[in-house]
Design a protein around this motif. Structure first.
Motif, PDB file in Angstrom:
ATOM      1  N   ALA A   2       0.930  -1.058   0.506  1.00  0.00           N
ATOM      2  CA  ALA A   2       0.216   0.157   0.146  1.00  0.00           C
ATOM      3  C   ALA A   2       0.754   0.832  -0.094  1.00  0.00           C
ATOM      4  O   ALA A   2       0.483   2.231  -0.459  1.00  0.00           O
ATOM      5  N   LEU A   3       2.101   1.514   0.785  1.00  0.00           N
ATOM      6  CA  LEU A   3       3.147   2.500   0.599  1.00  0.00           C
ATOM      7  C   LEU A   3       3.311   2.445  -0.210  1.00  0.00           C
ATOM      8  O   LEU A   3       4.011   3.518  -0.992  1.00  0.00           O
ATOM      9  N   TRP A   4       3.953   1.389  -1.324  1.00  0.00           N
ATOM     10  CA  TRP A   4       4.798   1.417  -2.087  1.00  0.00           C
ATOM     11  C   TRP A   4       3.669   1.811  -3.068  1.00  0.00           C
ATOM     12  O   TRP A   4       4.178   2.828  -4.008  1.00  0.00           O
ATOM     13  N   ALA A   5       2.414   1.371  -3.724  1.00  0.00           N
ATOM     14  CA  ALA A   5       1.491   2.119  -4.346  1.00  0.00           C
ATOM     15  C   ALA A   5       1.056   3.896  -4.394  1.00  0.00           C
ATOM     16  O   ALA A   5       0.980   4.277  -4.838  1.00  0.00           O
ATOM     17  N   ALA A   6       0.866   3.758  -3.012  1.00  0.00           N
ATOM     18  CA  ALA A   6       0.560   5.612  -3.150  1.00  0.00           C
ATOM     19  C   ALA A   6       1.947   6.535  -2.884  1.00  0.00           C
ATOM     20  O   ALA A   6       1.630   6.988  -3.066  1.00  0.00           O
ATOM     21  N   GLU A   7       2.971   5.685  -2.937  1.00  0.00           N
ATOM     22  CA  GLU A   7       4.391   6.714  -3.068  1.00  0.00           C
ATOM     23  C   GLU A   7       3.742   7.065  -5.046  1.00  0.00           C
ATOM     24  O   GLU A   7       4.932   8.231  -4.995  1.00  0.00           O
ATOM     25  N   GLN A   8       4.125   5.831  -5.630  1.00  0.00           N
ATOM     26  CA  GLN A   8       4.324   5.335  -6.781  1.00  0.00           C
ATOM     27  C   GLN A   8       2.792   7.009  -7.383  1.00  0.00           C
ATOM     28  O   GLN A   8       3.221   7.633  -8.395  1.00  0.00           O
ATOM     29  N   VAL A   9       2.036   6.807  -6.901  1.00  0.00           N
ATOM     30  CA  VAL A   9       0.746   7.417  -7.327  1.00  0.00           C
ATOM     31  C   VAL A   9       0.602   8.657  -7.085  1.00  0.00           C
ATOM     32  O   VAL A   9       0.639   9.782  -7.940  1.00  0.00           O
ATOM     33  N   LEU A  10       1.877   9.729  -6.138  1.00  0.00           N
ATOM     34  CA  LEU A  10       2.024  11.045  -5.414  1.00  0.00           C
ATOM     35  C   LEU A  10       2.903  11.398  -6.610  1.00  0.00           C
ATOM     36  O   LEU A  10       2.676  12.368  -5.602  1.00  0.00           O
ATOM     37  N   ARG A  11       3.804  10.481  -7.208  1.00  0.00           N
ATOM     38  CA  ARG A  11       4.158  10.789  -8.233  1.00  0.00           C
ATOM     39  C   ARG A  11       3.445  11.836  -9.694  1.00  0.00           C
ATOM     40  O   ARG A  11       3.794  12.475 -10.606  1.00  0.00           O
ATOM     41  N   CYS A  12       2.491  10.871  -9.933  1.00  0.00           N
ATOM     42  CA  CYS A  12       1.539  11.369 -10.748  1.00  0.00           C
ATOM     43  C   CYS A  12       1.251  12.814 -10.541  1.00  0.00           C
ATOM     44  O   CYS A  12       0.445  12.961  -9.647  1.00  0.00           O
ATOM     45  N   PRO A  13       1.424  14.328 -11.977  1.00  0.00           N
ATOM     46  CA  PRO A  13       0.753  14.945 -11.502  1.00  0.00           C
ATOM     47  C   PRO A  13      -0.069  15.419 -11.903  1.00  0.00           C
ATOM     48  O   PRO A  13      -1.245  16.098 -11.633  1.00  0.00           O
ATOM     49  N   ASP A  14      -1.805  14.140 -12.203  1.00  0.00           N
ATOM     50  CA  ASP A  14      -2.591  14.176 -13.168  1.00  0.00           C
ATOM     51  C   ASP A  14      -3.413  13.898 -11.178  1.00  0.00           C
ATOM     52  O   ASP A  14      -4.115  14.181 -11.384  1.00  0.00           O
ATOM     53  N   VAL A  15      -2.885  12.962 -10.119  1.00  0.00           N
ATOM     54  CA  VAL A  15      -3.519  12.893  -9.463  1.00  0.00           C
ATOM     55  C   VAL A  15      -4.256  13.730  -8.479  1.00  0.00           C
ATOM     56  O   VAL A  15      -3.681  14.005  -7.606  1.00  0.00           O
ATOM     57  N   ALA A  16      -5.832  13.778  -8.364  1.00  0.00           N
ATOM     58  CA  ALA A  16      -6.289  14.654  -7.504  1.00  0.00           C
ATOM     59  C   ALA A  16      -6.087  14.462  -5.670  1.00  0.00           C
ATOM     60  O   ALA A  16      -5.889  15.379  -4.884  1.00  0.00           O
ATOM     61  N   ALA A  17      -6.222  12.958  -5.003  1.00  0.00           N
ATOM     62  CA  ALA A  17      -6.819  12.536  -3.970  1.00  0.00           C
ATOM     63  C   ALA A  17      -6.160  11.339  -4.319  1.00  0.00           C
ATOM     64  O   ALA A  17      -6.413  10.517  -5.144  1.00  0.00           O
ATOM     65  N   CYS A  18      -5.617  10.882  -2.899  1.00  0.00           N
ATOM     66  CA  CYS A  18      -5.277   9.523  -2.698  1.00  0.00           C
ATOM     67  C   CYS A  18      -5.027   9.104  -0.983  1.00  0.00           C
ATOM     68  O   CYS A  18      -4.814   9.918   0.203  1.00  0.00           O
ATOM     69  N   TRP A  19      -6.427   7.802  -1.142  1.00  0.00           N
ATOM     70  CA  TRP A  19      -6.447   8.072   0.364  1.00  0.00           C
ATOM     71  C   TRP A  19      -5.994   6.132   0.326  1.00  0.00           C
ATOM     72  O   TRP A  19      -6.183   5.613   0.017  1.00  0.00           O
ATOM     73  N   VAL A  20      -5.374   5.948   1.039  1.00  0.00           N
ATOM     74  CA  VAL A  20      -4.897   4.860   2.022  1.00  0.00           C
ATOM     75  C   VAL A  20      -5.486   4.177   3.544  1.00  0.00           C
ATOM     76  O   VAL A  20      -4.867   5.042   4.342  1.00  0.00           O
ATOM     77  N   HIS A  21      -5.922   3.829   3.625  1.00  0.00           N
ATOM     78  CA  HIS A  21      -6.200   2.506   4.602  1.00  0.00           C
ATOM     79  C   HIS A  21      -5.304   2.034   5.040  1.00  0.00           C
ATOM     80  O   HIS A  21      -4.429   0.727   5.012  1.00  0.00           O
ATOM     81  N   TRP A  22      -4.692   1.677   6.477  1.00  0.00           N
ATOM     82  CA  TRP A  22      -3.754   1.030   6.411  1.00  0.00           C
ATOM     83  C   TRP A  22      -3.889  -0.094   7.474  1.00  0.00           C
ATOM     84  O   TRP A  22      -5.204  -0.039   8.041  1.00  0.00           O
ATOM     85  N   ARG A  23      -3.516  -1.068   7.526  1.00  0.00           N
ATOM     86  CA  ARG A  23      -4.072  -2.436   8.408  1.00  0.00           C
ATOM     87  C   ARG A  23      -3.071  -2.446   9.570  1.00  0.00           C
ATOM     88  O   ARG A  23      -3.699  -2.716  11.059  1.00  0.00           O
ATOM     89  N   ARG A  24      -2.091  -2.409   9.397  1.00  0.00           N
ATOM     90  CA  ARG A  24      -0.643  -2.735  10.896  1.00  0.00           C
ATOM     91  C   ARG A  24       0.065  -0.902  10.985  1.00  0.00           C
ATOM     92  O   ARG A  24       1.058  -1.243  10.308  1.00  0.00           O
ATOM     93  N   PRO A  25      -0.570   0.240  10.671  1.00  0.00           N
ATOM     94  CA  PRO A  25      -0.183   1.369  10.542  1.00  0.00           C
ATOM     95  C   PRO A  25       1.779   0.907  11.643  1.00  0.00           C
ATOM     96  O   PRO A  25       1.744   0.694  12.586  1.00  0.00           O
TER      97      PRO A  25
END
Length: 250
Positions: A109-132
């Motif tokens: 999930a963290l790896w995916a969020a980091e890749q998503v946030l590198r995309c300049p078109d993404v407006a929002a990213c919501w991550v749900h942690w299982r064991r933060p």
């Protein structure tokens, strides 16, 4: 006598800090009044603990997610419940703007969020942690702070909205998130939240927020619930979402 400080990232302990980053309105006037800058910070993590995985802060974040969907894609990572695409559409969030990722664990999930946030078109990213963990939250905050999107259009956001939710039973003692909230209650009349961390003095108690919209059900109780009647549907009929746009998950 309180004198103004020369830096926006330093403030008097008895005052709410001035906004040193862009914000977007939460959609809840009472909450806007309590937050630095008057809204959710952009390019920074907004953390919310919930009573259980089946009590996600859909309604709390829904107004901002609707505004984000008008800006660009909204990415949902690791959410344990299946979004009800037709109801989201009735709330003004087009299903084609939603992308749902189902990682196997928090590391993915963290790896995916980091890749998503590198995309300049993404407006929002919501991550749900299982064991933060504190380390994962720090990495997410660093990725959020480094994120930028195309802000050449009038009114475009300069950075995405970054949301993180987690079960209260697995809450963190400390967190790098700029803003930390706890969802205490959600019912037909509204939601109750406690702001545990903001750039300013502690609030005296929880905030009771009145529901801005009549729709309350934003997820299927189960993935096979499509054929059941939605008693929370608006008076205006909602056209069924085409199969190719329906959100599915495991």
């Amino acid at each position: 006598m309180s004198l103004p400080l020369p830096r926006t990232d330093v403030w008097w302990a008895n005052q709410v800090a001035p906004a040193d980053q862009p914000v977007t309105p939460t959609g809840w006037p009472a909450l806007d009044a309590a937050l630095p800058g008057g809204g959710w910070p952009l390019g920074a993590v907004v953390e919310c603990t919930v009573p259980s995985a089946h009590a996600l802060p859909w309604r709390l974040w829904q107004p901002a997610l609707r505004a984000a969907a008008a800006q660009g894609p909204v990415v949902l990572i690791g959410l344990p419940l299946l979004p009800h695409a037709a109801v989201w559409a009735a709330h003004g969030i087009a299903p084609e703007r939603l992308l749902r990722l189902t990682p196997d664990d928090d590391a993915q999930a963290l790896w995916a969020a980091e890749q998503v946030l590198r995309c300049p078109d993404v407006a929002a990213c919501w991550v749900h942690w299982r064991r933060p963990t504190g380390a994962a939250m720090r990495r997410l905050q660093l990725a959020a702070a480094a994120s930028r999107r195309d802000a050449t259009r009038p009114g475009a956001w300069p950075a995405p909205l970054v949301l993180a939710s987690l079960d209260a039973t697995r809450g963190l003692a400390t967190s790098a998130a700029v803003l930390r909230l706890e969802l205490l209650d959600s019912d037909a009349d509204g939601v109750t939240v406690h702001v545990h961390k903001r750039r300013g003095p502690p609030l005296p108690g929880p905030l009771r927020l009145r529901a801005p919209l009549p729709l309350t059900r934003l997820t299927h109780p189960c993935a096979d619930d499509d054929e059941k009647q939605n008693t929370d549907a608006p008076d205006t009929p909602v056209v069924r979402v085409p199969e190719r746009l329906r959100l599915v998950g495991t």
